[in-house]
Design a protein around this motif. Structure first.
Motif, short mmCIF file in Angstrom:
data_model
loop_
_atom_site.label_atom_id
_atom_site.label_comp_id
_atom_site.label_asym_id
_atom_site.label_seq_id
_atom_site.Cartn_x
_atom_site.Cartn_y
_atom_site.Cartn_z
N LEU A 42 78.64 24.30 16.59
CA LEU A 42 78.81 25.27 15.49
C LEU A 42 80.14 26.01 15.55
O LEU A 42 80.57 26.62 14.59
CB LEU A 42 77.71 26.34 15.53
N PHE A 43 80.79 25.96 16.73
CA PHE A 43 81.81 26.98 16.98
C PHE A 43 83.23 26.49 17.16
O PHE A 43 84.09 27.28 17.52
CB PHE A 43 81.40 27.80 18.22
N GLY A 44 83.49 25.24 16.92
CA GLY A 44 84.86 24.78 17.15
C GLY A 44 85.21 24.92 18.61
O GLY A 44 84.44 24.54 19.48
N ALA A 45 86.37 25.49 18.87
CA ALA A 45 86.84 25.59 20.26
C ALA A 45 87.01 27.05 20.64
O ALA A 45 88.09 27.63 20.49
CB ALA A 45 88.16 24.85 20.39
N PRO A 46 85.96 27.71 21.14
CA PRO A 46 86.09 29.13 21.48
C PRO A 46 87.09 29.36 22.61
O PRO A 46 87.17 28.56 23.54
CB PRO A 46 84.68 29.53 21.92
N GLU A 47 87.82 30.46 22.49
CA GLU A 47 88.82 30.82 23.50
C GLU A 47 88.15 31.29 24.79
O GLU A 47 88.61 31.03 25.89
CB GLU A 47 89.72 31.95 22.97
N VAL A 48 87.06 32.04 24.59
CA VAL A 48 86.39 32.65 25.73
C VAL A 48 84.94 32.17 25.77
O VAL A 48 84.27 32.14 24.73
CB VAL A 48 86.40 34.20 25.61
N ILE A 49 84.46 31.75 26.93
CA ILE A 49 83.07 31.34 27.08
C ILE A 49 82.44 32.13 28.23
O ILE A 49 83.17 32.61 29.10
CB ILE A 49 82.95 29.82 27.34
N PRO A 50 81.11 32.31 28.29
CA PRO A 50 80.13 31.81 27.30
C PRO A 50 80.13 32.66 26.03
O PRO A 50 80.52 33.83 26.06
CB PRO A 50 78.81 31.95 28.05
N ILE A 51 79.65 32.05 24.93
CA ILE A 51 79.63 32.77 23.65
C ILE A 51 78.21 33.19 23.29
O ILE A 51 77.25 32.51 23.64
CB ILE A 51 80.22 31.92 22.52
N ALA A 52 78.11 34.31 22.59
CA ALA A 52 76.80 34.80 22.12
C ALA A 52 76.53 34.25 20.72
O ALA A 52 77.39 33.62 20.11
CB ALA A 52 76.79 36.32 22.13
N GLU A 107 83.40 21.94 13.41
CA GLU A 107 84.51 20.99 13.22
C GLU A 107 84.01 19.58 12.99
O GLU A 107 84.78 18.64 13.06
CB GLU A 107 85.45 21.06 14.44
N SER A 108 82.70 19.43 12.77
CA SER A 108 82.16 18.11 12.44
C SER A 108 81.14 18.30 11.32
O SER A 108 80.63 19.41 11.11
CB SER A 108 81.47 17.49 13.64
N VAL A 109 80.86 17.19 10.62
CA VAL A 109 79.83 17.25 9.57
C VAL A 109 78.49 17.60 10.19
O VAL A 109 77.71 18.38 9.63
CB VAL A 109 79.78 15.89 8.81
N TYR A 110 78.24 17.08 11.40
CA TYR A 110 76.99 17.40 12.11
C TYR A 110 76.86 18.91 12.32
O TYR A 110 75.82 19.51 12.02
CB TYR A 110 76.97 16.66 13.45
N GLY A 111 77.92 19.54 12.82
CA GLY A 111 77.90 20.99 13.04
C GLY A 111 77.71 21.75 11.73
O GLY A 111 76.94 22.71 11.65
N PRO A 147 92.44 8.30 27.37
CA PRO A 147 92.93 9.44 26.58
C PRO A 147 91.78 10.23 25.97
O PRO A 147 90.73 9.66 25.66
CB PRO A 147 93.76 8.78 25.48
N GLU A 148 92.01 11.51 25.82
CA GLU A 148 91.03 12.40 25.19
C GLU A 148 90.62 11.86 23.83
O GLU A 148 91.46 11.29 23.12
CB GLU A 148 91.74 13.75 24.99
N ARG A 149 89.34 12.03 23.45
CA ARG A 149 88.91 11.57 22.14
C ARG A 149 89.13 12.67 21.11
O ARG A 149 88.93 13.85 21.41
CB ARG A 149 87.42 11.20 22.15
N ALA A 150 89.53 12.25 19.89
CA ALA A 150 89.76 13.24 18.83
C ALA A 150 88.48 14.05 18.62
O ALA A 150 87.39 13.49 18.60
CB ALA A 150 90.15 12.52 17.54
N GLY A 151 88.64 15.35 18.49
CA GLY A 151 87.47 16.19 18.18
C GLY A 151 86.73 16.69 19.41
O GLY A 151 85.85 17.53 19.29
N ASP A 152 87.05 16.16 20.59
CA ASP A 152 86.38 16.66 21.80
C ASP A 152 86.89 18.07 22.11
O ASP A 152 88.09 18.26 22.30
CB ASP A 152 86.70 15.75 23.01
#
Ligand SMILES: NC(=O)c1ccc[n+]([C@@H]2O[C@H](COP(=O)([O-])OP(=O)(O)OC[C@H]3O[C@@H](n4cnc5c(N)ncnc54)[C@H](O)[C@@H]3O)[C@@H](O)[C@H]2O)c1
Length: 315
Positions: A129-139, A147-151, A271-276
């Motif tokens: 749901l959250f894309g790439a949070p800067e700080v974890i853990p998130i509430a 960032e995906s149709v699934y999310g 290589p890293e996968r797109a969207g990871d």
């Protein structure tokens, strides 16, 4: 909204996604607790049907079939886990994803409300749901930015379900799990790194790590998630993260499984996968406060159990 006449004489549960990984565990846990629990999925269960239990093969995109199933079972609680659960597939077939995850969820909830269900437990996601949070853990109140149709479809379903159940006798609880792992997870998909590594290491095959192995995820054991689902139905209706709050790197997942299996090959680095996303972990303080939930299975222990399961499966 009229309530079922049978309320109070015992719980009748409907578990959707019962042929899947988490739904299969939850269905069996409920049956073990003595709950009259009916499983539903669009495909037959590869684990089989527990003795004496009922299973309905229904596609939740088919509104008429959903209404028939709910009218037949008249569940007091619906645990809704059936979903198009793959991020990759969601990007390839966004319409199909929305049909299952949004329309299917709404059809189910509407029918459940009509037949007096007291609680609708929806399995959303804590990771997508959250894309790439800067700080974890998130509430839970961290700004959603899928960032995906699934999310996006899980977020949309959460919101539509909140709107349609508002003011009715059917209360909504939303479970937002981190990365679930454990026995019976499909090791052939593109997600579920624990199952994939365990299976490949037991076969002494190469394992690929995408990126530098430093990606952080919140791995939560399937039995802990099942326990959260049960609490989501019996405690206060709410939306709660279900995770350990402790991020674990992909490299550490590799190392802990390798130690368990006695696997000695180095990982193949790709290589890293797109969207990871780089890092995600869930703060489950709210689940602890409202549902009395806390993870019970430590990562090393959960991995040991999972490896043991796949070892037995191979034998
Ligand atoms: N596994 C995880 O790490 C994870 C993390 C967060 C959230 N979730 C959510 O938890 C739930 C369970 O996940 P899982 O890992 O067990 O997935 P899974 O793919 O093993 O199970 C999902 C089940 O839903 C069924 N299904 C899909 N579309 C359907 C339809 N149209 N009608 C009827 N059944 C349909 C599938 O056949 C499958 O058996 C899903 O809602 C998923 O989005 C999973």
């Amino acid at each position: 909204m009229a309530q079922s006449d049978d309320r109070g004489t015992g719980e009748r549960a409907l578990v959707t996604g019962a042929a899947g990984f988490v739904g299969g565990h939850l269905w069996r846990r409920l049956l073990g607790d003595g709950v009259e629990a009916v499983g539903l999925d669009m495909v037959p269960s590869r684990r089989g049907i527990p003795e004496g239990a009922r299973f309905l093969q229904v596609d939740i995109r088919d509104g008429e079939a959903v209404r028939r199933a709910i009218a037949e079972v008249r569940p007091t609680v619906v645990y809704h886990l059936a979903a198009q659960a793959s991020v990759v597939v969601s990007m390839r077939d966004p319409v199909g994803d929305v049909e299952a995850n949004v329309i299917g969820s709404l059809q189910l909830a509407r029918a459940a409300m009509e037949h007096g269900a007291r609680r609708f437990v929806f399995f959303s996601t804590g990771g997508a749901l959250f894309g790439a949070p800067e700080v974890i853990p998130i509430a839970e109140d961290y700004p959603a930015q899928p960032e995906s149709v699934y999310g996006a479809s899980k977020l949309a379903a959460e919101r539509y379900l909140a709107l349609v159940t508002r003011g009715s006798d059917t209360e909504l609880s939303v479970v937002r799990p981190g990365n679930i792992y454990g026995p019976w997870q499909d090791p052939h998909g593109e997600a579920g790194v624990v199952a994939i590594f365990a299976q490949r290491m037991l076969a002494n095959e190469d394992c690929t790590i995408y990126g530098d192995g430093g990606q952080l995820r919140d791995y939560v054991y399937v039995e802990d998630v099942v326990d959260a689902a049960v609490r989501a139905a019996s405690h206060e209706a709410a939306t709660c993260n279900i995770g350990t709050g402790t991020p674990t790197s992909t490299r550490r997942v590799f190392d802990v499984i390798a130690t368990n299996v006695g696997y000695e090959r180095p990982p193949i680095l790709a290589p890293e996968r797109a969207g990871d996303i780089k890092q995600i972990a869930q703060d489950a303080t709210k689940a602890r406060a409202l549902w009395g939930w806390a993870p019970q299975v430590a990562f090393e222990d959960g991995i040991a159990r999972t490896v043991e399961f796949f070892r037995t499966q191979r034998a």
